[in-house]
Design an enzyme around this catalytic site. Structure first.
Site, PDB file in Angstrom:
ATOM      1  N   ARG A 159      56.486  63.196  43.440  1.00  0.00           N
ATOM      2  CA  ARG A 159      57.395  64.437  43.843  1.00  0.00           C
ATOM      3  C   ARG A 159      56.280  64.921  44.260  1.00  0.00           C
ATOM      4  NH1 ARG A 159      60.540  63.448  38.321  1.00  0.00           N
ATOM      5  NH2 ARG A 159      58.780  62.443  37.754  1.00  0.00           N
ATOM      6  N   ILE A 160      54.646  64.828  43.181  1.00  0.00           N
ATOM      7  CA  ILE A 160      54.025  65.585  43.458  1.00  0.00           C
ATOM      8  C   ILE A 160      53.022  65.072  45.129  1.00  0.00           C
ATOM      9  CG2 ILE A 160      51.315  66.919  43.197  1.00  0.00           C
ATOM     10  CD1 ILE A 160      52.286  65.781  40.217  1.00  0.00           C
ATOM     11  N   ARG A 181      54.326  52.701  45.931  1.00  0.00           N
ATOM     12  CA  ARG A 181      55.167  50.635  44.906  1.00  0.00           C
ATOM     13  C   ARG A 181      56.141  50.819  45.876  1.00  0.00           C
ATOM     14  NH1 ARG A 181      55.347  52.741  38.760  1.00  0.00           N
ATOM     15  NH2 ARG A 181      55.975  54.652  39.255  1.00  0.00           N
ATOM     16  N   SER A 182      56.872  51.947  46.026  1.00  0.00           N
ATOM     17  CA  SER A 182      58.477  51.495  47.206  1.00  0.00           C
ATOM     18  C   SER A 182      58.587  52.425  47.885  1.00  0.00           C
ATOM     19  CB  SER A 182      59.757  51.690  45.582  1.00  0.00           C
ATOM     20  OG  SER A 182      59.518  52.987  44.940  1.00  0.00           O
ATOM     21  N   ALA A 241      45.177  62.897  39.924  1.00  0.00           N
ATOM     22  CA  ALA A 241      46.184  61.896  39.506  1.00  0.00           C
ATOM     23  C   ALA A 241      45.376  61.684  37.956  1.00  0.00           C
ATOM     24  CB  ALA A 241      46.549  60.326  39.945  1.00  0.00           C
ATOM     25  N   ARG A 242      44.740  60.515  37.884  1.00  0.00           N
ATOM     26  CA  ARG A 242      44.582  60.111  36.536  1.00  0.00           C
ATOM     27  C   ARG A 242      42.916  60.200  36.725  1.00  0.00           C
ATOM     28  NH1 ARG A 242      46.977  63.277  34.257  1.00  0.00           N
ATOM     29  NH2 ARG A 242      47.770  63.012  32.630  1.00  0.00           N
ATOM     30  N   GLU A 271      36.524  60.961  30.477  1.00  0.00           N
ATOM     31  CA  GLU A 271      36.947  62.823  30.439  1.00  0.00           C
ATOM     32  C   GLU A 271      37.030  63.353  29.297  1.00  0.00           C
ATOM     33  OE1 GLU A 271      39.995  63.789  33.228  1.00  0.00           O
ATOM     34  OE2 GLU A 271      41.061  65.267  31.553  1.00  0.00           O
ATOM     35  N   HIS A 289      40.184  69.545  35.313  1.00  0.00           N
ATOM     36  CA  HIS A 289      41.492  68.822  34.635  1.00  0.00           C
ATOM     37  C   HIS A 289      42.384  70.024  34.714  1.00  0.00           C
ATOM     38  CE1 HIS A 289      44.358  65.801  32.928  1.00  0.00           C
ATOM     39  NE2 HIS A 289      44.696  66.472  34.183  1.00  0.00           N
ATOM     40  N   ILE A 290      42.395  71.145  35.713  1.00  0.00           N
ATOM     41  CA  ILE A 290      43.578  72.350  36.071  1.00  0.00           C
ATOM     42  C   ILE A 290      44.094  72.009  37.190  1.00  0.00           C
ATOM     43  CG2 ILE A 290      41.407  73.572  34.973  1.00  0.00           C
ATOM     44  CD1 ILE A 290      40.443  74.713  37.853  1.00  0.00           C
TER      45      ILE A 290
END
Ligand code: 8YV
Length: 329
Positions: A159-160, A181-182, A241-242, A271, A289-290
């Protein structure tokens, strides 16, 4: 205390209105001081609780669940849920919920802004100005790379990712390539003019690469030295993302050696600690991370997490379960 009412833990400070709303249904133990619980403290606080309201900072794994067999639901105030061991939840029949959709556009705004900041060297040039080093104009001062008309690469087209692609394609005339992935359905690709490519092609052809994939064992260090070596020396890398998806040591080195032009990071491995190699280089924009941090969106996230908790413990249908299969048991 009303013995009939389920007990829940709100593990972090959150909007007082959200806590009040939960108090209408539950016996609530909250954390207005926003103490960061160790795993042992979290385990202890969860004693006797049927539900928990968590954020991405609380790790709930098999040990925590085994020490609290009465726990039925963990409502995470985040779309990402890598802090929850979903396999452990599934085998124990515990429901996990997250907060998708409500933060998509807000996070995409920020991802796009970070990408632009890296491309146009905004943070680096601002630091230069604040240091009092701006004494004259120069033809090549802080020349960066264009965003409009460039190739936008997206790794993780959920979605993002799609919301960022929309901004690039429709607002900035960018060519969009992606790896996921797909592959998206043709009717999802068409309005974005998005082309599905393999990962190596994505790395080689992107002028601006944005990471928006979930963090899993498979995506750990998806961008390391080998991947950075495939990128253009003029390219930028943005991660909303992460942490852990990027090998921060390898990235710090690539930035120092100008093997890529710049990076923009909202998330970090380990973090809130940030790898010193990233703090030392000028060509990286760093934010704490905002990406989802607008007042309206954080309220929506808190409300959705509360909706999930209330529904799960009062016989309703939780709107956004991560593992809905446990509901069918
Ligand atoms: C949160 C996020 O701010 O939703 C996510 O996955 O990373 C952020 O929106 C963070 O996880 C705190 O819960």
């Amino acid at each position: 205390m009303d013995a009939e009412r389920p007990r829940v833990l709100v593990a972090r400070a959150v909007f007082p209105e959200t806590v009040e709303r939960l108090r209408a249904h539950f016996e609530v133990e909250d954390n207005p001081g926003d103490v960061l619980f160790t795993k042992a403290q979290l385990t202890e606080r969860l004693r006797g609780k049927a539900g928990a309201f968590t954020t991405g900072s609380e790790r709930v794994d098999a040990q925590v669940l085994d020490a609290n067999p009465q726990l039925r639901v963990v409502a995470n105030m985040a779309v990402g849920y890598n802090n929850l061991d979903i396999d452990a939840f599934n085998t124990r029949g515990v429901l996990a919920t997250n907060t998708p959709d409500v933060l998509t556009e807000t996070t995409a705004d920020f991802g796009f802004a970070l990408m632009m900041a890296a491309a146009r060297r905004m943070a680096e040039s601002e630091h230069f100005l604040r240091r009092g080093e701006w004494t004259r104009w120069r033809y090549d001062m802080f020349t960066g790379s264009d965003v409009h008309g460039a190739t936008l690469g997206i790794l993780g087209m959920g979605r993002i990712g799609q919301a960022i692609a929309r901004r690039g394609a429709l607002g900035f005339g960018m060519r969009v390539i992606y790896h996921n992935r797909s592959r998206l359905a043709p009717e999802q690709e068409a309005p974005l003019g998005a082309h599905y490519v393999d990962k190596a092609t994505l790395l080689r052809e992107s002028d601006h690469l944005v990471l928006v994939l979930p963090y899993t064992a498979q995506s750990h260090h998806a961008i390391g030295a080998a991947e950075l070596a495939l990128m253009k020396s003029t390219a930028t890398l943005t991660n909303v993302a992460r942490g852990g998806i990027v090998d921060d040591v390898a990235l710090g080195q690539a930035l120092r050696e100008r093997r890529i032009a710049a990076a923009a990071l909202d998330v970090f491995e380990g973090e809130p600690a940030v790898h010193p190699g990233l703090l030392e280089v000028p060509n990286v924009v760093l934010t704490p991370h905002i990406a989802s941090a607008t007042v309206a969106t954080r309220r929506r996230m808190a409300e959705l997490a509360a909706d999930n908790l209330i529904a799960a413990l009062t016989g309703g249908v939780p709107p956004t379960p991560v593992n809905p299969q446990v509901l069918r048991r």
